[in-house]
Write an enzyme that holds these catalytic residues in place. Sequence first.
Site, mmCIF file in Angstrom:
data_model
loop_
_atom_site.group_PDB
_atom_site.id
_atom_site.type_symbol
_atom_site.label_atom_id
_atom_site.label_comp_id
_atom_site.label_asym_id
_atom_site.label_seq_id
_atom_site.Cartn_x
_atom_site.Cartn_y
_atom_site.Cartn_z
ATOM 1 N N CYS A 30 20.391 19.807 -16.824
ATOM 2 C CA CYS A 30 21.374 19.141 -15.893
ATOM 3 C C CYS A 30 22.854 19.618 -15.990
ATOM 4 O O CYS A 30 23.481 20.160 -14.991
ATOM 5 C CB CYS A 30 21.137 17.670 -15.927
ATOM 6 S SG CYS A 30 19.671 17.109 -15.409
HETATM 7 N N1 LIG Z 1 14.814 17.533 -16.745
HETATM 8 C C1 LIG Z 1 15.526 16.630 -16.625
HETATM 9 O O1 LIG Z 1 16.025 15.950 -17.584
HETATM 10 C C2 LIG Z 1 15.951 16.406 -14.975
HETATM 11 C C3 LIG Z 1 16.529 15.173 -14.849
HETATM 12 C C4 LIG Z 1 16.963 15.046 -13.712
HETATM 13 C C5 LIG Z 1 16.796 15.908 -12.615
HETATM 14 N N2 LIG Z 1 16.101 17.076 -12.738
HETATM 15 C C6 LIG Z 1 15.873 17.941 -11.643
HETATM 16 O O2 LIG Z 1 14.649 17.848 -11.266
HETATM 17 C C7 LIG Z 1 13.955 19.226 -10.832
HETATM 18 C C8 LIG Z 1 12.681 19.546 -11.678
HETATM 19 O O3 LIG Z 1 13.353 19.745 -13.204
HETATM 20 P P1 LIG Z 1 11.974 19.678 -14.355
HETATM 21 O O4 LIG Z 1 13.103 19.427 -15.474
HETATM 22 O O5 LIG Z 1 11.103 18.715 -13.747
HETATM 23 O O6 LIG Z 1 11.692 21.032 -14.257
HETATM 24 P P2 LIG Z 1 10.391 21.634 -15.261
HETATM 25 O O7 LIG Z 1 10.723 23.028 -15.311
HETATM 26 O O8 LIG Z 1 10.171 20.824 -16.290
HETATM 27 O O9 LIG Z 1 8.976 21.637 -14.173
HETATM 28 C C9 LIG Z 1 9.139 22.350 -12.705
HETATM 29 C C10 LIG Z 1 7.649 22.272 -12.611
HETATM 30 O O10 LIG Z 1 7.793 22.649 -11.202
HETATM 31 C C11 LIG Z 1 6.651 23.918 -11.236
HETATM 32 N N3 LIG Z 1 6.898 24.818 -9.964
HETATM 33 C C12 LIG Z 1 7.864 25.392 -9.681
HETATM 34 N N4 LIG Z 1 7.918 25.875 -8.505
HETATM 35 C C13 LIG Z 1 6.775 25.460 -8.005
HETATM 36 C C14 LIG Z 1 6.291 25.535 -6.567
HETATM 37 N N5 LIG Z 1 6.734 26.316 -5.621
HETATM 38 N N6 LIG Z 1 5.146 24.932 -6.371
HETATM 39 C C15 LIG Z 1 4.413 24.066 -7.235
HETATM 40 N N7 LIG Z 1 4.825 23.824 -8.589
HETATM 41 C C16 LIG Z 1 6.205 24.532 -9.059
HETATM 42 C C17 LIG Z 1 6.764 24.804 -12.290
HETATM 43 O O11 LIG Z 1 5.493 25.531 -12.913
HETATM 44 C C18 LIG Z 1 7.117 23.488 -13.360
HETATM 45 O O12 LIG Z 1 5.855 23.072 -14.153
HETATM 46 C C19 LIG Z 1 15.090 19.987 -11.091
HETATM 47 O O13 LIG Z 1 15.792 20.047 -9.730
HETATM 48 C C20 LIG Z 1 16.166 19.333 -12.061
HETATM 49 O O14 LIG Z 1 17.461 19.699 -11.966
HETATM 50 C C21 LIG Z 1 15.562 17.453 -13.900
#
Ligand SMILES: NC(=O)c1ccc[n+]([C@@H]2O[C@H](COP(=O)([O-])OP(=O)(O)OC[C@H]3O[C@@H](n4cnc5c(N)ncnc54)[C@H](O)[C@@H]3O)[C@@H](O)[C@H]2O)c1
Length: 437
Positions: free
Chosen positions: A278
Amino acid sequence: MQVERSEPLRDGAAAHTPSVELAVIGLGYVGLPLAREAAAVGLKVIGLDRDPKVAAGLNSARSHVDDVSDDDLRRMLAAGFTATTDEDCLARAQTVVICVPTPLNGDGGPDLSAVTAATHAVAARLRPGQLVVLESTTYPGTTEEVVRPLLERESGLKAGADFALAFSPERIDPGNTGHGLRDTPKVVGGCTPSCAARAVAFYGKLVDTVVQAKGTREAEMAKLLENTYRHVNIALVNELAVISHELGIDLWDAIRCADSKPFGFQAFRPGAGVGGHCIPIDPNYLSYKVRSSLGYDFRFVGLAQEINRRMPEYVVRRAQDLLNTADRPLHGSRVLLLGVTYKPDVADQRESPAVPVARLLRRREAEVSFHDPYVAAWTVDDVPVPRVDDPRSAARDHDLTILLQDHSSYDLPALADTARLLFDTRGRIFRPGVEVL
Ligand SMILES: NC(=O)c1ccc[n+]([C@@H]2O[C@H](COP(=O)([O-])OP(=O)(O)OC[C@H]3O[C@@H](n4cnc5c(N)ncnc54)[C@H](O)[C@@H]3O)[C@@H](O)[C@H]2O)c1
């Protein structure tokens, strides 16, 4: 709390009969805890991930996310959760929440390819009456300008009339045992008042407090404000760390004192840089929006990035100075890095400042090794970094030990006892002979 309307929003639009209450797209750090919470309150949940290894692992009760245990997964599976790579599952869901990654592209701008891919998948199967929510962090306007037109064009349905569309930023804090999804208020903004009402009612089942934003842009901005606020304040204390060292002032003590004020101050602490998905990335989304829509720079973000990006270099310079006090050049010295994840007590290595620190040490011909209880193997610039098994005895064998992350399993006094030279970048070990950032 308003009551969710499961009927379509426009009179006469035919509702489908959903067989699952929630489909979560993207089963990572954000999507999986959401699916767990929904399953825990009795919703029927299906998870869609494009990575077959993720889906297969979850279906075998193997979690790849720190905050979701294998036991949690077993409970979810017992409650009917399944993970799949089959996008057709979306047609069966009452609510679809998109939690896919939003990284930066090669030019440092937003890469919305996962969001648009997920939106296409939803659009192709969109049914009257469905609620679609975007949770991925993104620039203000994405829901209205990117997601909504795709959904409407490809489905022929209209947001606010045939289906509901909302944005709700995820506030998950990996490794935080004090606050989880349920007790962290959830911000929700809808494309229309009826969209907002649907989304508020949905999240009201999962969290204690739902905060309704005026619209999707305000909800998108709220998330970026939170992260930019952290980014800028971390840069402030990082710059103050450099200045205080020059002035002979103990910044850590100054922060402790300032933090005694019961109002108007929140303590941030310096470190080797900023990491995680983030903080180093999200403010770029806001900068992009400001530059592309308004034609000028968001200067606070640019300055914070510049300061935070320089911290690894500063840490290495301080390490070099410390070795000099022991008549050792950095060139040829054995340097042990402790904690290479981006924050304590998590396995997440994304954007960790440990990488540039190791890179810069190697460039100066130091022999770098590492220890991290959460990382079995670590590669920097495609070259593996040797791992030590016992940090305490390894600290005795290395010319310099640098504490980059204060994982709670580290016995810090014991490390201070045994290390030849110890550089603490986390402000945890205050005793003579230990250098603190
Ligand atoms: N990790 C954090 O602490 C956090 C906190 C707040 C917000 N976010 C936001 O949340 C969102 C997701 O982050 P995350 O950390 O969970 O990511 P991540 O990489 O942990 O997980 C994302 C998952 O989405 C899957 N994916 C990607 N494209 C896809 C598609 N088209 N169809 C289906 N699955 C798909 C990937 O294979 C992966 O398993 C981002 O925008 C991030 O900025 C993350």
